[in-house]
Design a protein around this motif. Structure first.
Motif, PDB file in Angstrom:
ATOM      1  N   LYS A 168     -71.123  -5.792  57.771  1.00  0.00           N
ATOM      2  CA  LYS A 168     -71.744  -7.112  57.634  1.00  0.00           C
ATOM      3  C   LYS A 168     -71.440  -7.946  58.869  1.00  0.00           C
ATOM      4  N   HIS A 169     -72.369  -8.821  59.162  1.00  0.00           N
ATOM      5  CA  HIS A 169     -72.213  -9.579  60.396  1.00  0.00           C
ATOM      6  C   HIS A 169     -71.065 -10.573  60.361  1.00  0.00           C
ATOM      7  N   PHE A 170     -70.645 -11.009  59.154  1.00  0.00           N
ATOM      8  CA  PHE A 170     -69.535 -11.961  59.166  1.00  0.00           C
ATOM      9  C   PHE A 170     -68.246 -11.309  59.640  1.00  0.00           C
ATOM     10  N   LYS A 172     -68.240  -8.911  61.986  1.00  0.00           N
ATOM     11  CA  LYS A 172     -68.436  -8.867  63.441  1.00  0.00           C
ATOM     12  C   LYS A 172     -68.177 -10.240  64.050  1.00  0.00           C
ATOM     13  N   ALA A 173     -68.672 -11.271  63.359  1.00  0.00           N
ATOM     14  CA  ALA A 173     -68.477 -12.629  63.873  1.00  0.00           C
ATOM     15  C   ALA A 173     -66.989 -12.934  63.972  1.00  0.00           C
ATOM     16  N   ALA A 174     -66.228 -12.582  62.925  1.00  0.00           N
ATOM     17  CA  ALA A 174     -64.790 -12.837  62.945  1.00  0.00           C
ATOM     18  C   ALA A 174     -64.142 -12.120  64.127  1.00  0.00           C
ATOM     19  N   GLN A 175     -64.619 -10.911  64.421  1.00  0.00           N
ATOM     20  CA  GLN A 175     -64.063 -10.185  65.570  1.00  0.00           C
ATOM     21  C   GLN A 175     -64.298 -10.960  66.865  1.00  0.00           C
ATOM     22  N   THR A 176     -65.469 -11.587  66.953  1.00  0.00           N
ATOM     23  CA  THR A 176     -65.743 -12.306  68.200  1.00  0.00           C
ATOM     24  C   THR A 176     -64.886 -13.566  68.343  1.00  0.00           C
ATOM     25  N   HIS A 188     -61.772 -11.089  54.770  1.00  0.00           N
ATOM     26  CA  HIS A 188     -63.200 -10.766  54.720  1.00  0.00           C
ATOM     27  C   HIS A 188     -63.503  -9.515  53.904  1.00  0.00           C
ATOM     28  N   ASN A 192     -64.447  -9.315  49.261  1.00  0.00           N
ATOM     29  CA  ASN A 192     -65.793  -8.841  48.990  1.00  0.00           C
ATOM     30  C   ASN A 192     -65.835  -7.456  48.354  1.00  0.00           C
TER      31      ASN A 192
END
Lengths: 278, 324, 328
Positions: A168-170, A172-176, A188, A192
């Motif tokens: 999920k993109h959230f 990936k976003a957290a990784q960024t 995260h 879930n």
């Protein structure tokens, strides 16, 4: 809104309501056991041994003259503790192992999953038996043993869920933003993955109670004189032909409890299924 | 000319724990033989629901046609049994979907799925069905149709799958093709191919098409007539050139101004304030009034009817069609 | 001209494929070079599988690059120390396509926007909350959204939250990966206007990845067209839409339905993009190209200069140029 939803759900799934009621009643009985049991479950009445159900002893007495009704009431405590304890321990360890395994992948994943495969290669009752015997036969160890045996179920479940959540993109976003692995897994991934774990856990309580009772039945679980349903059935078995009530009533108690949790678990599964909401 | 499909005052309700959602709130439109009609709207406008109602594909458990009629070739479809619908589906009315992968069975080869349909609806022999199937695959311009007969759906690209589905939909002589966002999942170059293909093949067969889409530009370049939906109502319908060039309904106007263009000067886009209404608690009167820049008092109170403003051009707006 | 904020130099990405026929690899991105200057929007357009999202992921360091280098403000990301890298990384943020998937459904909106701050040293709770409120107001969301969950919001509002989160660390570059593709037209306009407004107010640079040419045209000052992992044409936006030179760009432009055109769509060659695992020899577009020659089948063309901003990789283009030169 929420209340309306539950009411609608109850109408659609009457059996879930039955299951919920059973669990609530058993829970209540366990809670107020000292208040409602007519006798001390451990008190011996040597003069009143193996009495049939009657006025003084509602469901009869056992070979030591203990009141079966009171013992069954107190037994609810042990059975609930066993069921809830087992799935909680297995669920917590399974969730952590499964999410770590799924998120990290690679060697960690390989090692954890092969270990789980090995555990799953044994029939769960046999493994629980062996573990329980090795740890020493008492109630607490029997719960631990069954919990350990049940861990792989949760590991597999959570690992599968993790594999989909981590895409999920959230995540990936957290990784960024520079989130650490621990942060991502705990904030995260795990939250879930919890819905299916809850379903599995409620569905698993019934079975856990059964296995715990089975261990007591064999003599590896709760030890006499503890009022444990499995142990009671075990002793009562020898008197089955002449004193049918001795083994029958604890058996019925196990039966009702397990059915209650299974009905409830089915309901929880549908309730948490997002598809149902629409 | 008699319309092939005539929908009158169609109301569809969805029942849920939170109450009844009036998902279709009185739809009126006609589709004539050989016509290409676009049904355009944003998500939740009820455009797919309309197509599903025609084919009797509403979930029986919680969706009901509360009111209205659907006439196909003069025959009432509302209230037909599942069995009667089965006789219609695929034979007289067929449908292609957005996700061609879901519409094909992954376990069977393309050939067996196409011949299956032909055998079922035309009662031809297996051998005849096979040659027919190859002919149809060629007709939807699939290269090497003989070879494609022997592959599984997953081996095909999205565009090829959509071609196969189109062949299956048209092969039994359907009079009406319901195309529900058939190109939304595809790349633009493939979309152009598929849209062109649908248009060419249905043209030559005389099939009517109801094209459901969210893309006004697709409508501009494929359809003859268009109906614009908003929150369960048709707010404007008419010939494509009228509706897209001289829109009369504030929603259509706003929608057109919200679109970035491929040519012409780059202007700031006019966005529509607010969001699509919740169907459980829709606004009173005209459902667009809370987002409408020219709403008046009566827009709040009463729902405007779809009335003629020019030849074949209908608008449901108090300011346009109800000069009192 | 100022220095580019982001530079890609001959970037290559290969994915290994373990198959029955041994270990293969396929090139998702093939020698891509690209500059993004401060305050500008570079559009990256192409069909699915062309490698545009992979490129965006590499810029975000979500995928390692196989070859080449990515420079941020002239600094190589790969060379930077862990601390520096993190600092550099904070200046690049990303907004994903589907706001449903990019927001954790178990977090409240306030927690979502706050997360990058928490992870990057904002210790004071009150300070964080103030910042979050400022960020939300930048995307026109009020204080009442703080305690809501993503599922209580519409798609457009969710995308606003994602944008607010991307702004939280004061980035200089935002990678926009199809930010409006999952949204309805009326909402898309809101988001595009918001992005444009933010860019002007905060002097942001955008790397705008999209398959939608009209949206790309609306927002970008420069557009790169990708096909099978390569940039086949790059140009100033107006120039590209007015005078596309590469046959693929032409095909794309003619395939996009145009609102102002009622003629049926034209389809020159009915063909599909070949699989990236078995790319064609020579110019990767030659099997679909109406003007392909023997040269195209054998050699992959290099990007050639048309003018300072406009470059195209097509053999036929040079030939035409030489012809006109010869004539003159």
């Amino acid at each position: 809104m929420e209340l309306k939803y539950y009411r609608y759900f109850a109408k659609q799934y009457p059996l879930t309501v039955v299951g919920t009621l059973i669990i609530l009643i058993i829970g209540l009985v366990a809670l107020v056991a000292p208040l409602i049991s007519p006798h001390d479950p451990l008190q011996l009445h040597l003069a009143d041994r193996l009495l049939p159900p009657g006025h003084t002893y509602l469901l009869g007495t056992d070979e030591m003259g203990r009141d079966l009704f009171s013992r069954i009431i107190y037994g609810a405590r042990l059975s609930l503790a066993a069921g809830v304890g087992i799935v909680s321990i297995a669920g917590i360890f399974g969730t952590v192992l499964g999410s770590v395994s799924g998120f990290l992948g690679g060697k960690t994943d390989l090692i954890i999953m092969r270990l789980m495969d090995i555990m799953l290669a044994f029939p769960s009752l046999v493994l629980a038996l062996a573990l329980s015997a090795a740890l020493g036969p008492n109630f607490r160890n029997s719960i631990l043993a069954v919990a350990v045996v049940k861990i792989p179920v949760y590991v597999r479940l959570v690992r599968g869920q993790t594999l989909s959540v981590k895409e999920k993109h959230f995540v990936k976003a957290a990784q960024t933003f520079g989130a650490s692995k621990v942060w991502i897994i705990s904030r995260h991934i795990i939250p879930n993955c919890l819905a299916p774990v809850m379903v599995q856990a409620t569905l698993g309580i019934g079975e856990a109670i059964l296995i715990a009772a089975a261990l007591s039945f064999i003599g590896l679980g709760a030890q006499p004189p503890a009022a444990e349903w499995g142990a009671m059935v075990s002793v009562g078995r020898t008197y089955l032909l002449d004193q049918w009530w001795y083994a029958t009533f604890p058996g019925i108690a196990i039966f009702i409890t397990v059915v209650g949790f299974n009905l409830f678990g089915d309901g929880v599964r549908d309730l948490l299924d997002p598809r149902f909401r629409h | 000319m008699e319309p092939l499909l005539k929908i009158k005052d169609l109301h569809v309700d969805f029942l849920s724990y939170a109450g009844a959602a009036h998902a279709l709130n009185g739809i009126d439109f006609e589709l004539f033989p050989g016509e290409f009609l676009g049904l355009v709207g944003e998500s939740g406008s009820g455009k797919s629901l309309t197509a599903n109602s025609v084919l009797g594909l509403l979930p029986r458990k919680n969706a009901v046609i509360a009111k209205g009629s659907i006439l196909f070739e003069g025959e009432e479809l509302v209230g037909k049994s599942e069995r009667e619908y089965q006789a219609l589906r695929g034979k007289k009315i067929s449908m292609v979907f957005q996700e061609p992968m879901n519409a094909l069975n992954p376990a069977f080869k393309i050939g067996s799925q196409v011949t299956e349909i032909l055998k079922l609806h035309q009662g031809v022999t297996a051998k005849k069905a096979r040659t027919e199937a190859v002919r149809w695959l060629a007709r939807v311009r699939i290269p090497h149709p003989e070879e494609i007969m022997n592959v599984y759906p997953f081996e095909l690209s999205g565009g090829m799958r959509q071609r196969v589905l189109l062949a299956m939909a048209l092969s039994c002589g359907s009079k009406l093709l319901l195309a529900d966002e058939p190109t939304t999942a595809l790349d633009v170059s493939i979309q152009a191919q598929i849209l062109r293909l649908i248009r060419d093949t249905t043209d030559s067969l005389g099939t009517s098409v109801l094209l459901i889409t969210h893309d006004l530009a697709v409508v501009a370049q494929t359809c003859q007539r268009v109906a614009v939906m908003y929150s369960g109502n048709i707010v404007e319908s008419g010939p494509v050139s009228n509706v897209l060039r001289l829109p009369r309904h504030p929603y259509t106007k706003a929608l057109l101004q919200a679109l970035p263009h491929l040519d012409g000067p780059i202007k700031a886009l006019q966005s529509i304030p607010g969001t699509v209404p919740n169907l459980l608690t829709p606004p009173s009167g005209c459902r667009f009034h809370p987002r409408c820049s020219v709403a008046e008092k009566r827009c709040q109170a009463d729902r405007p009817k779809l009335l003629s403003v020019a030849e074949n051009h209908y608008v449901a707006c108090w300011r346009e069609s109800h000069h009192v | 001209m100022s220095k580019p904020i982001l530079s890609l130099r001959e970037v290559v990405k290969e994915f290994p494929i373990r198959g029955a026929r041994g270990n293969l690899s396929f090139r998702a991105v093939n020698h891509v070079s690209l500059d993004v200057f401060p305050g500008e929007t570079v559009g990256l357009v192409g069909e699915s599988g062309c490698g545009k999202s992979t490129l965006g992921y590499m810029v975000m360091d979500l995928l390692p690059i196989t070859q080449g280098e990515i420079l941020f403000e002239g600094q190589k990301l790969a060379d930077a120390s862990k601390v520096e890298r993190r600092k550099l990384q904070a200046k690049i943020q990303i907004v994903f396509q589907d706001p449903q998937s990019s927001l954790n459904p178990r977090f409240r909106i306030g927690q979502i926007v706050e997360e990058p701050l928490r992870l990057n040293g904002w210790r004071d709770k009150r300070e964080r909350k103030n910042l979050v409120l400022q960020l939300l107001s930048k995307v026109s969301l009020g204080e009442e959204y703080l305690r809501r969950y993503p599922h209580e919001l519409s798609g457009g509002q969710r995308q606003r939250v994602a944008i607010a989160r991307a702004l939280s660390l004061n980035p200089q570059l935002i990678v926009l990966d199809e930010p409006t593709s999952a949204l309805d037209v009326s909402v898309q306009a809101q988001i595009l206007n918001l992005l444009r407004e933010l860019q002007q107010n905060l002097n942001l640079s955008y790397l705008f990845i999209s398959h939608n040419l009209a949206v790309i045209r609306h927002l970008s000052s420069k557009v790169a067209v990708m096909y099978l992992g390569q940039i086949v044409e790059i140009s100033g936006t107006d120039d590209l839409f007015a005078k596309p030179l590469h046959p693929y760009t032409k095909m794309l432009l003619s395939s996009v339905p145009n609102l102002n055109d009622e003629r049926p769509l034209e389809v020159a060659v009915e063909s599909e993009m070949p699989s990236a695992m078995h790319p064609p020899s020579g110019c990767s577009f030659h099997p679909r190209c109406p003007q392909a020659s023997e040269l195209c089948r054998q050699f992959n063309p290099e990007l050639q200069r048309v003018n300072d901003l406009h470059w195209v990789s097509c053999h036929n283009f040079t030939q035409k140029e030489e012809e006109t030169k010869g004539d003159a």
